[in-house]
Write an enzyme that holds these catalytic residues in place. Structure first.
Site, PDB file in Angstrom:
ATOM      1  N   ASP A 249       0.808  -1.230   0.000  1.00 38.43           N
ATOM      2  CA  ASP A 249       0.000   0.000   0.000  1.00 38.43           C
ATOM      3  C   ASP A 249       0.832   1.266   0.000  1.00 38.43           C
ATOM      4  O   ASP A 249       0.388   2.316   0.470  1.00 38.43           O
ATOM      5  CB  ASP A 249      -0.970   0.014   1.196  1.00 38.43           C
ATOM      6  CG  ASP A 249      -2.064  -1.035   1.064  1.00 38.43           C
ATOM      7  OD1 ASP A 249      -2.328  -1.473  -0.059  1.00 38.43           O
ATOM      8  OD2 ASP A 249      -2.639  -1.412   2.100  1.00 38.43           O
ATOM      9  N   GLU A 250       2.058   1.191  -0.525  1.00 45.34           N
ATOM     10  CA  GLU A 250       2.914   2.373  -0.569  1.00 45.34           C
ATOM     11  C   GLU A 250       3.327   2.736  -1.988  1.00 45.34           C
ATOM     12  O   GLU A 250       4.248   3.532  -2.193  1.00 45.34           O
ATOM     13  CB  GLU A 250       4.159   2.157   0.302  1.00 45.34           C
ATOM     14  CG  GLU A 250       3.852   2.040   1.792  1.00 45.34           C
ATOM     15  CD  GLU A 250       5.105   1.935   2.638  1.00 45.34           C
ATOM     16  OE1 GLU A 250       6.212   2.163   2.088  1.00 45.34           O
ATOM     17  OE2 GLU A 250       4.987   1.632   3.836  1.00 45.34           O
TER      18      GLU A 250
END
EC number: 3.5.1.10
Length: 305
Positions: A249-250
């Site tokens: 999720d980055e």
């Protein structure tokens, strides 16, 4: 397992006239910002007798920064002049240290949609495709659960149920990658696919896997995020679409949106609002990728809309 349907290409999507896109192409450029870059590309296309229909540019800093450009143009008899176009652009790009590529509108990207049990994002993408609002084609739906088989069947798409457990994850991903190769997939969309992809899987499709997830302020990770957000009395909920990288999720963010909520909204209200935002944000991100509107640099995106 396969639903048993022969893959249809482009499925139930409305027919699109080849004449509308046959002569259209896009140049995507990233390079050091310096005088003459825009002029060089414009002069090159003018010399090819191309008509520029849109040009977007952004500089991180006009004094020594990095320039990003998207140029969309029509070139008569493009299919017969592709080699001439590509070789000419390479000669133009070299002295200005341009990193660029040419994309062709006629070459519609092929999409694999990964899902689990929730159907809202899948349905939104397929509705938009059916309406002719996506310039690409879903060609296969892959899931770790059988629940959405009939949704795929309604749109004439093959459905593969590939169960994933901790013990079988490596074999499941091997099978998934095999399916993607067989269907010549260009873009993978995680439409609420509730599994974490391995680094090996992600590396096979760099900047070609798009994920959607909720965004709370403050953030709540893990199980039951809406219940926890309700207990904290959040005032904003939203969603984030991003490219998937090895860091969970980055990856580079493509699109986000939020909606205000208040004390009158129940947990179910929050979930309903969240589903709506997720559908809209993911569909935007996918559409922009298909239209070659996104350039990535470091861990950020430049999106020309």
């Amino acid at each position: 397992m396969n639903h048993g349907r022969t893959p249809v290409d482009p499925g139930h999507a409305p027919a699109i006239s080849d004449t509308a896109v046959a002569d259209r192409a896009r140049i995507l450029v990233s390079c050091p910002d310096r005088p003459g870059v825009v002029a060089a590309i414009s002069q090159f296309l003018y010399g090819m007798n191309a008509n520029i229909v849109r040009m977007d540019q952004y500089s991180t800093d006009p004094d020594g920064g990095r320039l990003f450009m998207r140029v969309e143009f029509d070139l008569p008899h493009l299919s017969d002049r592709r080699r001439e176009l590509e070789e000419g652009f390479a000669r133009t790009a070299r002295p200005l240290d341009m990193q660029g590529e040419i994309r062709y509108a006629r070459e519609r990207k092929r999409i694999a949609i990964f899902v689990s049990k929730m159907d809202h994002c899948l349905r939104e993408l397929l509705w938009q495709w059916q309406a002719g609002d996506l310039s690409g084609d879903p060609v296969v739906v892959i899931s770790n659960h059988p629940d959405l088989r009939e949704v795929a069947a309604t749109f004439g798409l093959p459905f593969y149920h590939v169960p994933v457990t901790r013990e079988t994850k490596a074999e499941a991903e091997r099978r998934q990658l095999e399916i993607l190769k067989n269907y010549r997939v260009d873009l993978v969309v995680l439409a609420r696919y509730m599994q974490i992809l391995s680094t090996q899987f992600v590396s096979a499709y760099p900047n070609r896997i798009i994920n959607i997830h909720h965004s709370f302020l403050p953030a709540f990770v893990g199980a039951n995020p809406y219940e926890r957000a309700y207990e904290r009395g959040v005032k904003l909920i939203g969603a984030t679409a991003h490219y998937v990288t090895a860091n969970l999720d980055e990856g580079p963010i493509i699109e986000q949106d939020v909606q205000r909520v208040n004390h009158r909204d129940s947990v179910e209200d929050l979930k309903r609002i969240g589903r709506h935002i997720e559908r809209v944000v993911l569909a935007r991100a996918v559409a922009w990728h298909l239209e070659d509107r996104i350039l990535t640099y470091k861990n950020k995106t430049v999106v020309f809309v």
